[in-house]
Design a protein around this motif. Structure first.
Motif, PDB file in Angstrom:
ATOM      1  N   PHE A   5      48.748  40.157  29.620  1.00  0.00           N
ATOM      2  CA  PHE A   5      47.577  40.984  29.289  1.00  0.00           C
ATOM      3  C   PHE A   5      46.433  40.140  28.702  1.00  0.00           C
ATOM      4  CE2 PHE A   5      51.111  43.988  29.302  1.00  0.00           C
ATOM      5  CZ  PHE A   5      50.629  45.029  30.088  1.00  0.00           C
ATOM      6  N   GLU A   6      46.186  39.003  29.361  1.00  0.00           N
ATOM      7  CA  GLU A   6      45.101  38.119  28.916  1.00  0.00           C
ATOM      8  C   GLU A   6      43.891  38.304  29.821  1.00  0.00           C
ATOM      9  OE1 GLU A   6      46.748  34.252  29.119  1.00  0.00           O
ATOM     10  OE2 GLU A   6      47.862  34.411  27.232  1.00  0.00           O
ATOM     11  N   ALA A   7      42.750  38.183  29.192  1.00  0.00           N
ATOM     12  CA  ALA A   7      41.523  38.273  29.994  1.00  0.00           C
ATOM     13  C   ALA A   7      41.508  37.139  31.015  1.00  0.00           C
ATOM     14  CB  ALA A   7      40.317  38.204  29.077  1.00  0.00           C
ATOM     15  N   HIS A   8      41.008  37.446  32.202  1.00  0.00           N
ATOM     16  CA  HIS A   8      40.974  36.421  33.242  1.00  0.00           C
ATOM     17  C   HIS A   8      39.787  36.667  34.169  1.00  0.00           C
ATOM     18  CE1 HIS A   8      43.588  39.735  34.699  1.00  0.00           C
ATOM     19  NE2 HIS A   8      42.919  39.542  35.859  1.00  0.00           N
ATOM     20  N   CYS A   9      39.393  35.583  34.799  1.00  0.00           N
ATOM     21  CA  CYS A   9      38.278  35.638  35.760  1.00  0.00           C
ATOM     22  C   CYS A   9      38.461  34.496  36.739  1.00  0.00           C
ATOM     23  CB  CYS A   9      36.938  35.543  35.033  1.00  0.00           C
ATOM     24  SG  CYS A   9      35.517  35.584  36.156  1.00  0.00           S
ATOM     25  N   PHE A  10      38.568  34.815  38.018  1.00  0.00           N
ATOM     26  CA  PHE A  10      38.733  33.768  39.023  1.00  0.00           C
ATOM     27  C   PHE A  10      38.239  34.294  40.361  1.00  0.00           C
ATOM     28  CE2 PHE A  10      42.684  36.157  38.813  1.00  0.00           C
ATOM     29  CZ  PHE A  10      42.965  36.452  40.140  1.00  0.00           C
ATOM     30  N   GLU A  11      38.048  33.345  41.269  1.00  0.00           N
ATOM     31  CA  GLU A  11      37.627  33.701  42.626  1.00  0.00           C
ATOM     32  C   GLU A  11      38.810  33.469  43.547  1.00  0.00           C
ATOM     33  OE1 GLU A  11      34.234  31.420  43.692  1.00  0.00           O
ATOM     34  OE2 GLU A  11      32.930  32.291  42.143  1.00  0.00           O
ATOM     35  N   ARG A  12      38.937  34.402  44.533  1.00  0.00           N
ATOM     36  CA  ARG A  12      40.019  34.228  45.498  1.00  0.00           C
ATOM     37  C   ARG A  12      39.498  34.572  46.878  1.00  0.00           C
ATOM     38  NH1 ARG A  12      44.713  36.838  47.587  1.00  0.00           N
ATOM     39  NH2 ARG A  12      44.301  38.831  46.552  1.00  0.00           N
ATOM     40  N   THR A  13      39.751  33.673  47.791  1.00  0.00           N
ATOM     41  CA  THR A  13      39.343  33.887  49.174  1.00  0.00           C
ATOM     42  C   THR A  13      40.557  34.313  49.969  1.00  0.00           C
ATOM     43  OG1 THR A  13      37.619  32.220  49.006  1.00  0.00           O
ATOM     44  CG2 THR A  13      38.316  32.844  51.215  1.00  0.00           C
ATOM     45  N   ARG A  14      40.439  35.487  50.574  1.00  0.00           N
ATOM     46  CA  ARG A  14      41.542  36.044  51.328  1.00  0.00           C
ATOM     47  C   ARG A  14      41.566  35.452  52.725  1.00  0.00           C
ATOM     48  NH1 ARG A  14      41.639  41.048  52.468  1.00  0.00           N
ATOM     49  NH2 ARG A  14      43.920  41.157  52.401  1.00  0.00           N
ATOM     50  N   PRO A  15      42.704  35.639  53.436  1.00  0.00           N
ATOM     51  CA  PRO A  15      42.812  35.060  54.785  1.00  0.00           C
ATOM     52  C   PRO A  15      41.728  35.531  55.751  1.00  0.00           C
ATOM     53  CG  PRO A  15      44.982  35.666  53.976  1.00  0.00           C
ATOM     54  CD  PRO A  15      44.003  36.202  52.975  1.00  0.00           C
ATOM     55  N   ASN A  16      41.201  36.742  55.497  1.00  0.00           N
ATOM     56  CA  ASN A  16      40.152  37.231  56.408  1.00  0.00           C
ATOM     57  C   ASN A  16      38.801  36.586  56.140  1.00  0.00           C
ATOM     58  OD1 ASN A  16      39.352  38.421  54.034  1.00  0.00           O
ATOM     59  ND2 ASN A  16      39.764  40.537  54.677  1.00  0.00           N
ATOM     60  N   GLY A  17      38.753  35.656  55.162  1.00  0.00           N
ATOM     61  CA  GLY A  17      37.524  34.944  54.892  1.00  0.00           C
ATOM     62  C   GLY A  17      36.697  35.527  53.785  1.00  0.00           C
ATOM     63  N   HIS A  18      37.018  36.698  53.314  1.00  0.00           N
ATOM     64  CA  HIS A  18      36.246  37.303  52.232  1.00  0.00           C
ATOM     65  C   HIS A  18      36.638  36.683  50.896  1.00  0.00           C
ATOM     66  CE1 HIS A  18      34.165  40.683  54.271  1.00  0.00           C
ATOM     67  NE2 HIS A  18      35.130  40.509  55.182  1.00  0.00           N
ATOM     68  N   THR A  19      35.646  36.488  50.058  1.00  0.00           N
ATOM     69  CA  THR A  19      35.860  35.918  48.733  1.00  0.00           C
ATOM     70  C   THR A  19      35.563  36.981  47.696  1.00  0.00           C
ATOM     71  OG1 THR A  19      35.257  33.724  49.509  1.00  0.00           O
ATOM     72  CG2 THR A  19      35.192  34.080  47.130  1.00  0.00           C
ATOM     73  N   HIS A  20      36.449  37.138  46.737  1.00  0.00           N
ATOM     74  CA  HIS A  20      36.282  38.140  45.695  1.00  0.00           C
ATOM     75  C   HIS A  20      36.309  37.481  44.330  1.00  0.00           C
ATOM     76  CE1 HIS A  20      38.057  40.372  49.152  1.00  0.00           C
ATOM     77  NE2 HIS A  20      37.133  41.269  48.800  1.00  0.00           N
ATOM     78  N   LEU A  21      35.502  38.073  43.453  1.00  0.00           N
ATOM     79  CA  LEU A  21      35.521  37.677  42.052  1.00  0.00           C
ATOM     80  C   LEU A  21      36.431  38.657  41.327  1.00  0.00           C
ATOM     81  CD1 LEU A  21      34.430  35.942  39.702  1.00  0.00           C
ATOM     82  CD2 LEU A  21      32.563  37.614  39.492  1.00  0.00           C
ATOM     83  N   VAL A  22      37.515  38.183  40.780  1.00  0.00           N
ATOM     84  CA  VAL A  22      38.499  39.015  40.090  1.00  0.00           C
ATOM     85  C   VAL A  22      38.333  38.819  38.591  1.00  0.00           C
ATOM     86  CG1 VAL A  22      40.941  39.568  39.823  1.00  0.00           C
ATOM     87  CG2 VAL A  22      40.075  38.779  42.038  1.00  0.00           C
ATOM     88  N   GLN A  23      37.991  39.938  37.879  1.00  0.00           N
ATOM     89  CA  GLN A  23      37.792  39.870  36.444  1.00  0.00           C
ATOM     90  C   GLN A  23      38.682  40.933  35.782  1.00  0.00           C
ATOM     91  OE1 GLN A  23      33.430  40.355  36.847  1.00  0.00           O
ATOM     92  NE2 GLN A  23      33.296  38.603  35.440  1.00  0.00           N
ATOM     93  N   GLY A  24      39.520  40.530  34.841  1.00  0.00           N
ATOM     94  CA  GLY A  24      40.430  41.463  34.169  1.00  0.00           C
ATOM     95  C   GLY A  24      40.359  41.332  32.672  1.00  0.00           C
ATOM     96  N   GLU A  25      40.474  42.511  31.969  1.00  0.00           N
ATOM     97  CA  GLU A  25      40.468  42.516  30.504  1.00  0.00           C
ATOM     98  C   GLU A  25      41.526  43.499  30.014  1.00  0.00           C
ATOM     99  OE1 GLU A  25      36.686  43.412  28.914  1.00  0.00           O
ATOM    100  OE2 GLU A  25      35.715  41.582  29.691  1.00  0.00           O
ATOM    101  N   PRO A  26      42.164  43.179  28.905  1.00  0.00           N
ATOM    102  CA  PRO A  26      43.120  44.131  28.329  1.00  0.00           C
ATOM    103  C   PRO A  26      42.389  45.380  27.819  1.00  0.00           C
ATOM    104  CG  PRO A  26      42.800  42.278  26.862  1.00  0.00           C
ATOM    105  CD  PRO A  26      42.063  41.941  28.125  1.00  0.00           C
ATOM    106  N   LEU A  27      43.079  46.541  27.887  1.00  0.00           N
ATOM    107  CA  LEU A  27      42.473  47.817  27.486  1.00  0.00           C
ATOM    108  C   LEU A  27      43.165  48.288  26.191  1.00  0.00           C
ATOM    109  CD1 LEU A  27      40.475  50.057  28.344  1.00  0.00           C
ATOM    110  CD2 LEU A  27      42.358  51.121  29.607  1.00  0.00           C
TER     111      LEU A  27
END
Length: 827
Positions: free
Chosen positions: A97-119
């Protein structure tokens, strides 16, 4: 945007509020997911399903995080490896449950910014919320921008000039690697944000802008920089580099400056200007031709050399202007230049008036840089008329004797090198005559070099008048001449010419008011009988000449093979004798002299001996003539004189009764101007009284120049030294001079003493000499007395002293001292 607390709302409003929130979540462009503290899904939207590409039936409230993660893991979105291990790894991370932020490029070529925070609710962890933003387009734009930036940077770095960009505030924004290199700026001044004022100050401090107050210079430079207008100028840095500086202002402020190193271009332009000056002003003629050697242009020097104006030669073949040697045709010459690319040598150049002059020429081919084929030729011509004339003069000087004008040794050898191969080819006989003038050195030393030179000139003239046009006479140096007689029929022809030479030189020669007499000693060798080449036959003629001298001078001798053996022995003696004194190979022996009446010792004669370490004892008869001829007799004589004086002084100091010591003096010693000083030095350094030294001089040596001899002998007499004429009767003494010489003794030569017992003539000469000497007030010493009869005859006829083996052979120093000391004791 904020929303009211749900606990304060009526139930109907709460439902409405949840609807609003659900609508917001559903319509957000990002995917949203909320998992509770048990990692079970509680809230999500369609964006979440789309981003993760999840099956709709797999997403429902309460599904565990690991179940959803397993779907992309199976598709390999987390890389190769065990699926469950990927699921466990990612689930473990989520459980933190740690805050995180990273980019991930999926096999279809799309890149997403993934940002998570504990609630958190009331500070209690209740899960975590994650957003998934599609940043594919943004990443593409960033990549395109980065590519464009890299391309622009590559272009700027590829520019051979230095480039800089300053913003409107005068701060450095952009530059390439040439910028700090060309301007020689340190690293701290070549980074974004550095002000142009700091650069101006750095340059001013190191004198880049010339002398003056740095701050005033900076102020001036900043004033110019604020005036944003296009500019272009050249600046030469202290290191010698010249930079062209071009600046252009930007519309939004700031300016771009390009610095170009034009040092090479400037140098090239200067070289081109210099080349043009050289072309126009060089004294050498320069002709440019095409590949066919048609003249394209000439420089002013060519016009001055040839008399042709450029318009008269342009388009003409250069071969109409020059003359080649007979051995080389124009076609062959062109082929050589074309093949080698260059040629240098000498040519004849034809002037407009028809005359020719010699020219040193250098021709270089210039190839077309594209095709590599010959395009042009450059002809460089230098008028070498004066050099040729100087070479002729130098050649004459090098090959002729400056005194007589005759050819010298070099010319002689060159003539032999030409003549002997031709004689060998045709079977001709060639005679070489080596001529040496008798008594020339005496004339030269006594009457001076000017008289000697006049004598040599007259001899050269007489020799030249005797020979044929085909003959050759040369002076080798000193009093040596060589005559070449080519094409003789027999050695008798050479003998005839030798006789004519002897006859021609028998006539007196007038020089500087003196009537001079000289005679030739001539050695003759015949080619090919006496040698295969010039060096050998000249050497053999020289050898024959020495035999002519030995045979009494004023004659000629033909070379014979055994002469070389004698000459070789003489050279061997000369070579070894030069080291004899230094190596202590010489020694003295002493032969006592006695009163003829009572045989008491009256003196000793010092005689030199030579004991060679390998040859043993070498007779004086072998080495004294060589020493006389080479001049080494002077050094040997000085050594004998000094050693004899020191030895006698040592004997006297050791208790011997003072007694006279006699030393022989050569003609060469007597002719030396410092001879009297040499005698005085020997007496001074040894401490021997002058009256105990007697110098024995041959009558031939004093008769070479009687007047000079009288002067020297008088000086010696004034010193107290006694003088004796040695070997009297063997020379040609003049009684008129004899009575003028300040001498004390006459020594009768052993050749007259040897036979006085049997030969009445020798007896008459010996007794006559005694009577003559006594009439002149001189004492007489007879040498070579070996029998008692000889002793009695000489004593009976008044001989004063005797010397010979009858009384004592020559003794070593120690033996002589013992002998004389014993004689003193007997008295």
């Amino acid at each position: 945007m904020t929303s009211p607390d749900a606990s304060s709302l009526p139930s109907g409003d709460i439902g409405r509020q949840l609807a609003y929130l659900q609508a917001v979540v559903s319509n957000m462009p990002q995917g949203i997911s909320v998992f509770d503290e048990q990692l079970r899904l509680r809230v999500w939207n369609q964006g979440f399903i789309k981003v993760l590409n999840l099956p709709a039936e797999a997403v429902y409230e309460g599904v565990h995080f690991s179940e959803l993660i397993r779907i992309p893991a199976r598709r390999g979105e987390y890389g190769p490896g065990d699926i469950e291990m990927h699921v466990e790894r990612i689930t473990a991370l989520a459980n933190k449950f740690e805050a995180h932020c990273f980019e991930r490029t999926r096999p279809n070529g799309h890149t997403h910014l993934v940002q998570g925070e504990p609630l958190f609710v009331d500070q209690q962890l209740v899960g975590f919320i994650t957003t998934y933003t599609d940043i594919t387009e943004r990443k593409a734009a960033e990549t395109a921008l980065r590519t464009q930036h890299n391309q622009l940077q590559t272009v700027i770095e590829s520019i051979p000039s230095a480039v800089s960009l300053f913003d409107s505030d005068g701060n450095l924004v952009l530059f390439n690697t040439q910028f700090p290199y060309l301007l020689d700026l340190p690293a701290e001044l070549t980074k974004p944000g550095v002000s142009i004022e700091a650069m101006f100050r750095f340059n001013a401090m190191r004198g880049e802008y010339g002398p003056g107050d740095p701050e005033k210079i900076v102020a001036t430079m900043m004033e110019r920089a604020r005036n944003l207008s296009p500019h272009s100028f050249e600046r030469t840095r202290p290191n010698g580099k010249t930079l062209e500086v071009r600046g252009v202002p930007l519309a939004e402020g700031g300016f771009v400056t390009v610095y170009t190193d034009i040092t090479e271009r400037r140098t090239s332009a200067e070289r081109e200007q210099l080349a043009q000056k050289v072309y126009s002003h060089t004294p050498a003629g320069i002709i440019f031709t095409d590949e066919e050697h048609r003249i394209l242009s000439i420089n002013p020097a060519t016009t001055q050399m040839t008399g042709y104006e450029p318009f008269e030669l342009n388009g003409q073949s250069v071969f109409g202007l020059i003359s080649l040697s007979e051995e080389l045709t124009q076609k062959e010459f062109q082929a050589q230049i074309s093949l080698r690319g260059s040629w240098s040598g000498e040519l004849e150049v034809t002037q407009k008036n028809g005359s020719n002059f010699p020219a040193g020429a250098r021709i270089n081919r210039v190839d077309d840089p594209q095709s590599g084929q010959p395009a042009h030729y450059v002809w460089i011509l230098a008028d070498i008329t004066e050099r040729k004339q100087a070479e002729d003069r130098m050649r004459h000087i090098a090959q002729h004797d400056a005194l007589t004008g005759l050819p010298n040794r070099l010319a002689l050898l060159m003539r032999l090198a030409q003549l002997l191969p031709e004689a060998r080819r045709h079977g001709w006989m060639v005679a070489i005559m080596f001529i040496d003038l008798d008594r020339f050195k005496v004339i030269n030393d006594t009457l001076g070099h000017q008289v000697g030179d006049e004598l040599l000139r007259e001899v050269a003239c007489r020799l030249s008048n005797l020979i044929r046009e085909t003959d050759f006479v040369a002076r080798l140096g000193g009093d040596e001449f060589v005559i070449i007689l080519p094409g003789i029929t027999s050695p008798a022809d050479a003998a005839i010419i030798a006789g004519k030479i002897i006859s021609a030189l028998s006539t007196a020669i007038e020089a500087e008011g003196h009537e001079l007499h000289t005679s030739p000693s001539i050695g003759i060798s015949i080619f090919p009988d006496d040698g295969p080449d010039g060096d050998v036959i000249v050497k053999n003629a020289d050898t024959a000449m020495y035999h002519a001298k030995a045979a009494g001078r004023n004659n000629y001798q033909f070379f014979a093979a055994d002469m070389n053996r004698t000459a070789a022995e003489r050279l061997n003696i000369e070579r070894k004798l030069r080291h004899a004194i230094a190596r202590n190979e010489l020694s003295l022996v002493f032969q006592p002299q006695f009163c003829a009446k009572d045989t008491t010792p009256t003196g000793v004669e010092a005689l030199v001996r030579w004991h060679h370490p390998t040859d043993g004892m070498i007779s004086p008869a072998r080495f004294i003539p060589v020493a006389e001829e080479t001049g080494m007799i002077v050094e040997i004589g000085d050594w004998v004189l000094s050693t004899a004086c020191h030895e006698m002084a040592r004997w006297i100091n050791a208790g011997l009764k003072p007694i006279r010591i006699a030393v022989n003096v050569s003609a060469r010693q007597l002719r030396r101007r410092d001879f009297c000083e040499t005698v005085a030095n020997a007496l001074t350094t040894s401490g021997l009284p002058a009256e105990l030294l007697e110098l024995e001089i041959t009558e031939s040596s004093v008769m070479e120049n009687p007047q000079e001899a009288i002067h020297i002998l008088e000086r010696l007499g004034h010193m107290g030294v006694t003088l004796a004429i040695d070997d009297f009767g063997t020379g040609y003494s003049s009684l008129a001079y004899l009575k003028l010489f300040p001498i004390d003794h006459l020594k009768i030569d052993r050749s007259f003493v040897a036979d006085i017992e049997h030969d009445l003539n020798d007896r008459a000469i010996a007794f006559g000499t005694i009577a003559l000497a006594h009439s002149l007030g001189l004492n007489v010493i007879a040498e070579g007395v070996e029998t008692e009869d000889q002793h009695q005859l000489l004593r009976a006829n008044g001989c004063d002293e005797v010397q010979g083996f009858l009384f004592s052979k020559p003794l070593t120093g120690a033996a002589a001292f013992a002998f004389l000391h014993a004689c003193d004791a007997a008295e």
